[in-house]
Design an enzyme around this catalytic site. Structure first.
Site, PDB file in Angstrom:
ATOM      1  N   ARG A 171      -7.040 -44.681 -19.216  1.00  0.00           N
ATOM      2  CA  ARG A 171      -6.496 -44.714 -21.316  1.00  0.00           C
ATOM      3  C   ARG A 171      -6.214 -43.754 -21.701  1.00  0.00           C
ATOM      4  NH1 ARG A 171      -9.147 -48.168 -19.505  1.00  0.00           N
ATOM      5  NH2 ARG A 171     -11.840 -49.164 -20.297  1.00  0.00           N
ATOM      6  N   SER A 246     -14.123 -50.990 -25.941  1.00  0.00           N
ATOM      7  CA  SER A 246     -15.214 -50.030 -25.719  1.00  0.00           C
ATOM      8  C   SER A 246     -15.205 -48.821 -26.461  1.00  0.00           C
ATOM      9  CB  SER A 246     -15.023 -49.390 -24.157  1.00  0.00           C
ATOM     10  OG  SER A 246     -14.518 -50.417 -22.645  1.00  0.00           O
ATOM     11  N   GLU A 336     -12.520 -44.371 -28.066  1.00  0.00           N
ATOM     12  CA  GLU A 336     -11.863 -44.698 -27.627  1.00  0.00           C
ATOM     13  C   GLU A 336     -11.315 -45.679 -28.107  1.00  0.00           C
ATOM     14  OE1 GLU A 336     -12.021 -47.343 -23.771  1.00  0.00           O
ATOM     15  OE2 GLU A 336     -10.510 -48.862 -25.101  1.00  0.00           O
TER      16      GLU A 336
END
Ligand SMILES: Cc1cc2nc3c(=O)[nH]c(=O)nc-3n(C[C@H](O)[C@H](O)[C@H](O)COP(=O)(O)OP(=O)(O)OC[C@H]3O[C@@H](n4cnc5c(N)ncnc54)[C@H](O)[C@@H]3O)c2cc1C
Length: 343
Positions: A171, A246, A336
């Protein structure tokens, strides 16, 4: 160049929250970029780049700046040899359309190239793929990214960057950290795919799906169909149910922490990853509604905006979930999706 004023960020993002952006400009061709950044620089306003808004959350105060919405289109074969192919996609294409294109290409012996088939149905644009190194079902952008073209709004010019310059990790990339944030508008992405098939063992839920149906053909199209079916069974379609990302990142532990977690019966994958969805589920939060935000019954990592009225409802829901998991397990979950604008 199409410039709109006072556009609610809620209309541009899949969580459907957020006050007005002062200006929104649709980028339809590379040449619009210089003009759009000029427009913002002239007015001394900040800019924010948006793809399809599926990993971004708007805040209530809106954004006193210029949102650049990516509409760049086109997918091209760059070159190919006996074993691989390079595809270049303009960054406003949907990632899922690039996957579909790649699994339908004739490779000289059969259909399909391998490398991104497990990223099927990940919402969003190709341009956002390197930003957080999109990953799903055992594949991630880093494994196939060859290079990107960007517009650098600090130096006001186009640049070509190789994948190893992008610091891709979980990420993570130069595009979402440090002074790279907001500096580069990715205009195209080149991926290198292989004329092979994936081989087992696969990601746990994918393996289970294939085993249950006794599927032993692992061609890119078959894997794409399997992933699409698994995702449809547990993830919301953001066009139908408002959600983003998410909502929480997985928790990463060092070796000592991982051993301590395992001793307590907490699942640790790949040497250090604790699935946040498991933590949320074990804390008994699946299906719970907080301030109009619901923890999905099917996938605990997904937070659905049922009837939240504002970013502040979301912030309270987030705090309730983070606190519940922290109290039970001592891990502080991190959100996130990135945020635009003022709280
Ligand atoms: C239901 C659901 C399931 C999801 N599943 C997954 C998953 O399995 N794996 C996964 O990794 N993600 C997943 N996501 C998150 C999301 O799909 C990805 O982050 C996707 O890459 C976001 O694309 P986007 O075009 O919507 O980006 P946006 O949300 O519009 O933008 C995301 C970030 O990238 C930046 N950005 C966007 N385009 C560019 C560009 N051209 N140049 C520079 N910066 C840019 C933005 O400024 C922002 O910071 C999921 C999201 C939802 C809603």
């Amino acid at each position: 160049m199409n410039i709109r004023e006072n556009v609610p960020i809620a209309e541009l993002t899949t969580m459907r929250l957020g006050g007005p952006a002062r200006y929104v400009i649709e980028i339809e061709e590379d040449k619009d970029l210089a003009e759009a950044y000029h427009f913002a620089q002239d007015k001394n306003l900040p800019t924010y780049i948006l793809g399809s808004g599926s990993n971004v959350i708007g805040r209530d105060g809106g954004f006193d700046g210029v949102i650049l919405v990516n509409r760049l289109r086109g997918i091209y074969v760059i070159d190919s040899d006996q074993t691989s192919i390079r595809l270049c996609a303009k960054s406003g294409e949907l990632l899922d359309d690039l996957v579909e294109y790649s699994v339908k290409l004739w490779n000289g012996e059969g259909f399909g190239y391998s490398g991104i088939e497990a990223l099927s149905k990940v919402p969003g644009t190709v341009g956002a793929m390197p930003v957080q190194n999109v990953g799903a079902y055992g594949q991630e952008a880093k494994q196939v990214l060859h290079s990107v073209c960007v517009y650098d709004c600090r130096d006001n010019c186009f640049k070509h960057m190789m994948a190893d310059e992008l610091d891709l990790g979980y990420r993570h990339s130069i595009f979402n950290t440090g002074d790279g944030v907001g500096r580069y508008f990715i205009t195209s992405v080149t991926v290198e795919l292989r004329k092979t098939q994936l081989t087992p063992p696969f990601y746990t839920s994918l393996q289970a799906y294939l085993d249950e149906r006794e599927i032993t053909d692992y061609s890119p199209q078959v894997i794409r169909d399997a992933v699409a079916a698994i995702r449809a069974s547990k993830l919301p379609d953001p066009a139908v149910e408002a959600s983003a990302g998410s909502f929480f990142k997985n928790v990463y532990l060092n070796e000592t922490e991982a051993k301590a977690a395992e001793a307590k019966g907490i699942p640790v994958w790949d040497g250090g990853k604790v699935p946040s969805g498991w933590l949320i589920e074990q804390a008994g939060l699946k299906g719970k509604d907080y301030f109009g935000m619901r923890v999905s019954e099917k996938a605990a990592l997904v937070l659905i905006n049922d009837h939240a009225k504002s970013y502040s409802d979301l912030a309270q829901a987030r705090e309730a979930i983070v606190s519940a998991v922290f109290e039970k397990y001592g891990y502080r979950l991190e959100q996130e999706p990135m945020e635009i604008g003022e709280a």
